[in-house]
Enzyme design. Structure first.
Site, PDB file in Angstrom:
ATOM      1  CD  GLU A 150      -3.097  -1.031   1.951  1.00  0.00           C
ATOM      2  OE1 GLU A 150      -2.906  -0.283   2.793  1.00  0.00           O
ATOM      3  OE2 GLU A 150      -4.322  -1.466   1.756  1.00  0.00           O
ATOM      4  CD  GLU A 305      -4.146  -6.060   2.517  1.00  0.00           C
ATOM      5  OE1 GLU A 305      -4.925  -5.743   3.438  1.00  0.00           O
ATOM      6  OE2 GLU A 305      -3.079  -6.008   2.119  1.00  0.00           O
TER       7      GLU A 305
HETATM    8  C1  GLA Z   1      -4.125  -2.658   5.003  1.00  0.00           C
HETATM    9  C2  GLA Z   1      -2.932  -3.559   4.936  1.00  0.00           C
HETATM   10  C3  GLA Z   1      -2.873  -4.633   5.780  1.00  0.00           C
HETATM   11  C4  GLA Z   1      -3.857  -4.643   7.021  1.00  0.00           C
HETATM   12  C5  GLA Z   1      -5.169  -4.058   6.619  1.00  0.00           C
HETATM   13  C6  GLA Z   1      -6.293  -4.117   7.867  1.00  0.00           C
HETATM   14  O1  GLA Z   1      -5.166  -3.056   3.622  1.00  0.00           O
HETATM   15  O2  GLA Z   1      -2.299  -3.527   3.758  1.00  0.00           O
HETATM   16  O3  GLA Z   1      -1.555  -4.757   6.239  1.00  0.00           O
HETATM   17  O4  GLA Z   1      -3.358  -3.561   7.768  1.00  0.00           O
HETATM   18  O5  GLA Z   1      -5.248  -2.919   5.969  1.00  0.00           O
HETATM   19  O6  GLA Z   1      -7.491  -3.811   7.190  1.00  0.00           O
END
Ligand code: GLA
Ligand code: ZN
Length: 669
Positions: A150, A305
């Site tokens: 991210e 994710e």
């Molecule tokens: C983000 C991060 C993860 C985690 C999630 C939790 O997407 O990439 O490492 O922290 O949020 O929702």
């Protein structure tokens, strides 16, 4: 390339939290198999365990994990650990720490907060990436590289400030040119030496929109070159393993169309708050994000994710209601995802995310509601193999552009703030999505082509760049349907207004010129009035067109501009150009789009299916994903017998789709 040849099902696997619990790590594998997991994203934040002290690597624990996963047929999306650095690194080289908006150096802690310019940081990352690749890139079960995590945010350290000046020098050549294009004649802002320029900051200059645009472009550039550096490090060892970065929803920091050029596969992280009142509105927003992700590379993407149950970072973290995990997972697949991945595999015992949803909870059980939901998705995905090669086809292209987003972010005009650009785009998107009409997105870069689309929608394109007005003109001339709105074609790529009538270069195409724009208070509305007596509320912004030679399809209902055109249609060449002067609500937008699309034949995923509102059909190739976001069971009439790939059954005609229900239908031959 090892691009997945099955739908990937799995998630973030962080065994580095559990190295003192060997029995847990063994149990993981047993449970993964039970849950139908076939891939994990490994080692996303594992740097401190991989390089416990500078230059000393410890891969033994990871060797064991990799071995165990592959012995059990579980593929690996291997991460570079650059998204969080070890404490020793920050202590030894403070330059890797970011400086905030106020130019203050941050201390060690958290993640995603290092300086992307720092040569030391880049070098340390390059070294560990190279070591990781040497160790694992020959392994046949490494499916992909997951670079960092991210990427986001800005750094305003002295190194970044200097790099920004260098970037500006390359772009403008001379200060004279910069002064001209930043319009520094205003407020005595003329720069007489490059060293006078600092990154935009509330401590200094923050309101020059041209500068802001360049800062965002520069930050995009820094991120892109960082990703490229990491990509080159791992692909130098094995060029056949594709690279991804995980992107985010409604992201504003960097231009994702640009970043996508640095990677092989787009992936993203989706965390909607299902069940908080209006799942239909939420589903429209998520669907738009999926389509945007697919559009960055015009290729299938990965859902990297999602949560199997709840998150732990919103004010109220609701559980996914029964059925929602399957529905939301398959929504991604409907829009072109080749995976359903989750954060995270197992809840940790401590740390900030110990109570974030995970497949395995602290009880370690496989007979929980969440575990069963996940296993169900695994089972369904295993039966969807034929869908993997099906592709989404769209006849509509919506122009969405990050530079325009930034331009609107900083313009001080009819409304302060971001002028709700993304929401306006969503308004159009939703009216199409609800009808099962597929959409692609494109930005305004030079390489964008509008060829092949029947309809192009350009909501709120305040900035024109990349010759977009010429493309829109040719598109219309050649028979396309162009839809434009209020606040379009006002500034160029420098954020300097065009001199002359707006929308720039399109007044003859539209048959009008836009002269003024009025802002409405939040509780205020005007109306879009039609000849047949229908009246739709208009909110927020009302533009006043003049010299209208276009056909007037609807007029303003009130205020001093009552009776002035608010929706127009102009025949131009072999095509039609529409202009919407005000902003309807979602219900009104549906009616407006029905009027606009009445003359266009666009394929609809639900053409023959009879259903109530709250049910949406999305086509991926020949597969129709029928989704129920209404919160209630609903009867649907398919109009002909079809085969449901989820239930593996023939469906005659009428069918009750439960709340949060989904079917994947295929025509019976
Ligand atoms: C983000 C991060 C993860 C985690 C999630 C939790 O997407 O990439 O490492 O922290 O949020 O929702
Ligand atoms: Zn920096």
């Amino acid at each position: 390339m090892n691009y997945p040849n099955v739908f990937l099902h799995g998630g973030d696997y962080n065994p580095d939290q559990w190295l003192d619990y060997p029995e847990v790590l063994l149990e993981d594998i047993r449970l993964m198999k039970l849950a139908g997991i076939n891939a994990v994203s490994l080692g996303i934040f594992a740097w401190a365990r991989l390089e416990p002290e500078e230059g000393r690597y410890d891969f033994e624990w990871m060797d064991e994990i990799v071995e165990r996963l592959t012995e059990n047929g579980i593929g690996i999306v291997l991460a570079t650990p650059s998204a969080a650095r070890p404490a020793w690194l920050a202590q030894r080289y403070p330059e890797v720490l970011r400086c905030n908006e106020r130019f203050e150096r941050m201390h060690y802690g958290e993640r995603h907060n290092h300086c992307l310019t720092s040569p030391v940081y880049r070098e340390k990352v390059r070294q560990i990436d190279t070591a990781l690749a040497r160790r694992y890139a020959g392994h046949k079960d490494i499916l992909m590289w997951h670079i960092g995590n991210e990427f986001g945010g800005d750094c305003r350290c002295p190194l970044c400030a200097e790099a920004f000046r260098e970037w500006l020098r390359n772009k403008y050549g001379t200060l004279e040119e910069l002064n001209r294009r930043w319009w520094t004649g205003f407020w005595s802002q003329r720069y007489t030496d490059w060293s006078q320029i600092e990154p935009p900051s509330p401590m200094g200059e923050v309101s020059n929109p041209s500068m802001w645009l360049d800062w965002r472009r520069f930050e995009t550039c820094q991120c892109a070159s960082f990703v490229r550096m990491e990509r080159e490090a791992v692909q130098a060892v094995n060029a056949d393993i594709p690279v991804t970065i995980n992107l985010m929803e409604r992201f504003r920091d960097y231009d994702y169309f640009t970043l996508a050029k640095e990677i092989d596969v787009v992936s993203w992280d989706s965390y909607p708050t299902w069940g908080s009142g209006d799942d239909m509105a939420l589903a429209a927003n998520v669907a738009m994000q999926h389509d945007l992700m697919r559009s960055f590379k015009r290729k299938p993407f990965l859902l990297m994710e999602s949560t199997p149950s709840l998150v732990n970072w919103k004010p109220h973290n609701k559980l996914k209601r029964p059925g929602m995990h399957l529905l939301s997972s398959l929504q991604a697949v409907a829009h072109g995802s080749q995976s359903v991945m989750m954060f995270q595999w197992r809840k940790g015992r401590g740390g900030s995310e110990a109570f974030h949803g995970a497949v395995v909870s602290h009880d370690g059980r496989s007979d929980t509601r969440v575990f069963r939901d996940v296993a169900e998705v695994g089972q369904v995905l295993a039966g969807l193999q034929p869908v993997l090669d099906a592709r989404n086809q769209a006849g509509v292209c919506i122009l969405f552009d990050y530079e325009n987003l930034w331009a609107l972010e900083r313009v001080q005009a009819a409304q302060l703030g971001n002028m709700r650009y993304i929401d306006t785009v969503l308004l159009f998107y939703r009216s199409l999505w609800e009808q099962g009409i597929a959409v692609d997105f494109a930005d305004m870069s030079e390489e964008t082509s509008l060829e092949g689309y029947k309809v192009v929608i350009a909501p709120m394109l305040f900035m024109f760049r990349g010759g977009i007005e010429e493309k829109m003109r040719r598109f219309t001339e050649k028979g396309g349907v162009l839809v434009t709105t209020f606040f379009s074609g006002i500034v160029d790529a420098d954020h300097l207004t065009y001199l002359g009538d707006a929308p720039h270069g399109l007044t003859d195409v539209l048959g009008l010129r836009a002269e003024e724009i009025d802002a409405l208070y939040p509780e205020e509305f005007n109306t879009l009035a039609f000849e047949d007596g229908r009246n739709l509320p208009l909110e927020e912004l009302c533009e006043l067109p003049r010299d209208v030679t276009a056909e007037v399809m609807g007029v303003y209902g009130s205020d001093f501009y009552a009776g002035m055109p608010a929706l127009t249609r102009n025949r131009f060449g072999r095509g039609t150009a529409w202009y919407l002067a005000g902003k309807p609500d979602p219900y009104g937008m549906k009616i407006v789009m029905d009027i606009i699309l009445a003359e266009v034949k666009l394929p609809k995923a639900d053409a023959e299916i009879d259903h109530q509102e709250g049910i949406v059909a999305t086509a991926r190739g020949e597969y129709i994903f029928l989704q129920n976001y209404s919160g209630e069971a609903q009867k649907v009439n398919l109009g002909r017998p079809m085969f449901d790939l989820i239930g593996q059954r023939r469906i005659e005609d009428g069918w009750m789709l439960p709340a949060n229900g989904i079917m994947i239908l295929k025509e019976e031959r």
